[in-house]
Design a protein around this motif. Structure first.
Motif, PDB file in Angstrom:
ATOM      1  N   GLN A   1       0.851  -1.095  -0.145  1.00  0.00           N
ATOM      2  CA  GLN A   1      -0.004  -0.130  -0.077  1.00  0.00           C
ATOM      3  C   GLN A   1       1.079   1.107  -0.009  1.00  0.00           C
ATOM      4  OE1 GLN A   1      -2.826   0.384   3.342  1.00  0.00           O
ATOM      5  NE2 GLN A   1      -3.955   1.990   2.322  1.00  0.00           N
ATOM      6  N   ASN A   2       0.595   1.972  -0.827  1.00  0.00           N
ATOM      7  CA  ASN A   2       1.565   3.547  -1.180  1.00  0.00           C
ATOM      8  C   ASN A   2       2.793   2.929  -1.106  1.00  0.00           C
ATOM      9  OD1 ASN A   2      -0.929   5.127  -0.798  1.00  0.00           O
ATOM     10  ND2 ASN A   2      -0.748   4.666   1.494  1.00  0.00           N
ATOM     11  N   ALA A   3       3.342   2.045  -2.107  1.00  0.00           N
ATOM     12  CA  ALA A   3       4.232   1.549  -2.100  1.00  0.00           C
ATOM     13  C   ALA A   3       5.551   2.419  -2.618  1.00  0.00           C
ATOM     14  CB  ALA A   3       4.582   0.257  -3.304  1.00  0.00           C
ATOM     15  N   PHE A   4       5.182   3.533  -3.533  1.00  0.00           N
ATOM     16  CA  PHE A   4       6.001   4.615  -3.940  1.00  0.00           C
ATOM     17  C   PHE A   4       6.291   5.379  -2.888  1.00  0.00           C
ATOM     18  CE2 PHE A   4       7.147   8.530  -6.294  1.00  0.00           C
ATOM     19  CZ  PHE A   4       8.326   8.085  -6.529  1.00  0.00           C
ATOM     20  N   GLN A   5       5.317   5.833  -1.974  1.00  0.00           N
ATOM     21  CA  GLN A   5       5.660   6.624  -0.849  1.00  0.00           C
ATOM     22  C   GLN A   5       6.607   6.176   0.009  1.00  0.00           C
ATOM     23  OE1 GLN A   5       4.870  10.091  -0.466  1.00  0.00           O
ATOM     24  NE2 GLN A   5       6.388   9.938   1.099  1.00  0.00           N
ATOM     25  N   ASN A   6       6.500   4.820   0.337  1.00  0.00           N
ATOM     26  CA  ASN A   6       7.022   3.918   1.181  1.00  0.00           C
ATOM     27  C   ASN A   6       8.960   3.793   0.657  1.00  0.00           C
ATOM     28  OD1 ASN A   6       7.764   2.228   3.340  1.00  0.00           O
ATOM     29  ND2 ASN A   6       7.968   0.636   1.888  1.00  0.00           N
ATOM     30  N   TYR A   7       8.859   3.582  -0.574  1.00  0.00           N
ATOM     31  CA  TYR A   7      10.140   3.835  -1.397  1.00  0.00           C
ATOM     32  C   TYR A   7      10.847   4.937  -0.987  1.00  0.00           C
ATOM     33  CZ  TYR A   7      12.736   3.974  -5.849  1.00  0.00           C
ATOM     34  OH  TYR A   7      13.746   4.294  -6.809  1.00  0.00           O
ATOM     35  N   LEU A   8      10.262   6.312  -1.202  1.00  0.00           N
ATOM     36  CA  LEU A   8      10.762   7.403  -1.076  1.00  0.00           C
ATOM     37  C   LEU A   8      11.032   7.560   0.493  1.00  0.00           C
ATOM     38  CD1 LEU A   8       8.574   9.908  -3.152  1.00  0.00           C
ATOM     39  CD2 LEU A   8      10.784   8.882  -3.622  1.00  0.00           C
ATOM     40  N   GLU A   9      10.200   7.205   1.381  1.00  0.00           N
ATOM     41  CA  GLU A   9      10.646   7.523   2.703  1.00  0.00           C
ATOM     42  C   GLU A   9      11.902   6.722   3.203  1.00  0.00           C
ATOM     43  OE1 GLU A   9       6.963   6.725   4.751  1.00  0.00           O
ATOM     44  OE2 GLU A   9       5.961   8.625   4.068  1.00  0.00           O
ATOM     45  N   CYS A  10      11.949   5.564   2.657  1.00  0.00           N
ATOM     46  CA  CYS A  10      12.953   4.648   2.874  1.00  0.00           C
ATOM     47  C   CYS A  10      14.374   5.418   2.327  1.00  0.00           C
ATOM     48  CB  CYS A  10      13.027   3.073   2.471  1.00  0.00           C
ATOM     49  SG  CYS A  10      11.777   2.087   3.193  1.00  0.00           S
ATOM     50  N   ALA A  11      14.353   5.754   1.093  1.00  0.00           N
ATOM     51  CA  ALA A  11      15.272   6.508   0.430  1.00  0.00           C
ATOM     52  C   ALA A  11      15.920   7.778   1.535  1.00  0.00           C
ATOM     53  CB  ALA A  11      15.167   7.091  -0.852  1.00  0.00           C
ATOM     54  N   GLU A  12      14.857   8.450   1.891  1.00  0.00           N
ATOM     55  CA  GLU A  12      15.230   9.697   3.010  1.00  0.00           C
ATOM     56  C   GLU A  12      15.866   9.014   4.169  1.00  0.00           C
ATOM     57  OE1 GLU A  12      12.818  13.279   4.442  1.00  0.00           O
ATOM     58  OE2 GLU A  12      11.752  11.526   4.310  1.00  0.00           O
ATOM     59  N   GLN A  13      15.458   7.758   4.841  1.00  0.00           N
ATOM     60  CA  GLN A  13      15.817   7.343   5.852  1.00  0.00           C
ATOM     61  C   GLN A  13      17.559   7.039   5.676  1.00  0.00           C
ATOM     62  OE1 GLN A  13      13.678   3.788   7.110  1.00  0.00           O
ATOM     63  NE2 GLN A  13      11.738   5.157   7.158  1.00  0.00           N
ATOM     64  N   PHE A  14      17.679   6.502   4.411  1.00  0.00           N
ATOM     65  CA  PHE A  14      18.878   6.198   4.161  1.00  0.00           C
ATOM     66  C   PHE A  14      19.835   7.501   4.284  1.00  0.00           C
ATOM     67  CE2 PHE A  14      22.308   5.241   0.855  1.00  0.00           C
ATOM     68  CZ  PHE A  14      22.921   4.128   1.479  1.00  0.00           C
ATOM     69  N   LEU A  15      19.392   8.547   3.548  1.00  0.00           N
ATOM     70  CA  LEU A  15      20.198   9.751   3.514  1.00  0.00           C
ATOM     71  C   LEU A  15      20.224  10.362   4.984  1.00  0.00           C
ATOM     72  CD1 LEU A  15      21.335  12.496   2.464  1.00  0.00           C
ATOM     73  CD2 LEU A  15      18.857  13.232   2.185  1.00  0.00           C
TER      74      LEU A  15
ATOM     75  N   ALA B   1      20.528   8.521   7.895  1.00  0.00           N
ATOM     76  CA  ALA B   1      21.145   7.559   8.579  1.00  0.00           C
ATOM     77  C   ALA B   1      22.728   7.923   8.427  1.00  0.00           C
ATOM     78  CB  ALA B   1      20.921   6.342   8.296  1.00  0.00           C
ATOM     79  N   ASN B   2      22.893   8.440   7.038  1.00  0.00           N
ATOM     80  CA  ASN B   2      24.370   8.537   6.758  1.00  0.00           C
ATOM     81  C   ASN B   2      24.784   9.910   6.545  1.00  0.00           C
ATOM     82  OD1 ASN B   2      25.345   5.935   5.698  1.00  0.00           O
ATOM     83  ND2 ASN B   2      23.363   5.930   5.010  1.00  0.00           N
ATOM     84  N   TYR B   3      24.081  10.961   7.083  1.00  0.00           N
ATOM     85  CA  TYR B   3      24.380  12.307   6.921  1.00  0.00           C
ATOM     86  C   TYR B   3      25.041  12.663   8.473  1.00  0.00           C
ATOM     87  CZ  TYR B   3      24.110  17.513   7.113  1.00  0.00           C
ATOM     88  OH  TYR B   3      24.221  18.578   7.197  1.00  0.00           O
ATOM     89  N   SER B   4      26.293  13.325   8.432  1.00  0.00           N
ATOM     90  CA  SER B   4      26.805  13.427   9.585  1.00  0.00           C
ATOM     91  C   SER B   4      27.099  15.101   9.877  1.00  0.00           C
ATOM     92  CB  SER B   4      28.389  12.621   9.677  1.00  0.00           C
ATOM     93  OG  SER B   4      29.117  12.914   8.393  1.00  0.00           O
ATOM     94  N   GLY B   5      26.397  15.999   9.073  1.00  0.00           N
ATOM     95  CA  GLY B   5      26.569  17.188   9.348  1.00  0.00           C
ATOM     96  C   GLY B   5      27.240  18.052   8.288  1.00  0.00           C
TER      97      GLY B   5
END
Length: 276
Positions: free
Chosen positions: A51-65, A67-71
């Protein structure tokens, strides 16, 4: 400087890039972090939601960003359909980005759908395969939406054993790259492909000030380069465009040496700017 890589698809993953690119970039001092989209094939990864697979896809892409952003600003890189999360994240987190690199963008999937159905139909015609008539009918009734007609078109295209030949110029590199989808957990995920495409919506990115580099293969017949350039120019106020002469849809894999030289130059320029 970190580069976050968003692979093409949907329904694919970064396992081929991990095996083909990671060590080459590491040898040049480039830290490449590879995202894999949510998939039921990888239960240890991010959760796929139909359900809402593309929105979930984008949100997971955002979580990856996040998680790897250090400032410190980082570089985003997306190939093909991976240009969509890159544009989404550019819109959401411009202050976290130093630059974006977009390879063979697929921001207009409807145009790519038509192209794929067209060259697959012509291939079937060449081999006297009656499925060419079915694809001809699919194209005649194509609406630009991911409806039952479009889904039937992809079901037919997937039956063509020569489908991916049209994505590449260098067939040796194609064979090596595609072999990494055979590893457990990294096959083509049709649930993800259909779920994401059914719920797809276009990015609203306009006039972003984040500097962008777009790379295309001269012989790419999967996407519509003219349409893609139009969308990228709307999305980015500072856009550099390069075309690789001996590539199709995978210029970063088919001409890796040139790609690596450009990438190194881009990161050196960003480092010089930071020092100044």
């Amino acid at each position: 400087m970190k580069i976050l890589y968003y692979h093409g698809g949907p329904g694919f993953n970064s396992n081929p890039e991990k095996n083909v690119l990671l060590n080459r970039l590491r040898e040049s001092g480039i830290e490449l972090l590879l995202w894999n989209e949510p998939s039921l094939l990888r239960p240890q990864g991010q959760t796929f939601k139909a359900q809402n697979a593309f929105q979930n896809y984008l949100e997971c892409a955002e979580q990856f960003l996040l998680a790897n952003y250090s400032g410190e600003p980082i570089v985003l890189m997306g190939h093909s359909f991976g240009a969509n999360p890159v544009c989404y994240l550019t819109q959401r987190h411009p202050e976290k980005l130093a630059r974006v690199i977009i390879i063979s963008s697929d921001l207009s999937p409807a145009d790519a759908d038509r192209n794929i159905f067209q060259f697959t139909m012509m291939d079937f015609q060449e081999f006297k395969d009656e499925r060419s008539l079915e694809l001809e009918n699919i194209l005649a009734n194509y609406t630009g939406k991911f409806d039952a007609n479009t889904e039937n078109g992809f079901a037919l295209a997937a039956q063509n054993p020569r489908l991916f030949n049209y994505y590449w110029m260098n067939k040796e590199r194609m064979g090596s790259f595609l072999s990494f989808y055979a590893e457990p957990g990294f096959g083509v995920d049709l649930d993800s492909f259909f779920g994401v495409r059914r719920s797809f919506f276009a990015s609203n990115l306009k006039n972003s000030s984040v500097p962008a580099l777009a790379i295309f293969g001269k012989h790419d017949i999967v996407i519509s380069q003219e349409k893609e350039l139009s969308l990228l120019r709307q999305g980015f106020s500072s856009l550099e465009v390069l075309q690789f002469e001996e590539s199709a849809h995978y210029p970063h894999i088919e001409e890796t040496d040139r790609f690596l030289a450009i990438l190194t130059h881009e990161l050196d320029s960003l480092s010089d700017q930071r020092r100044n």
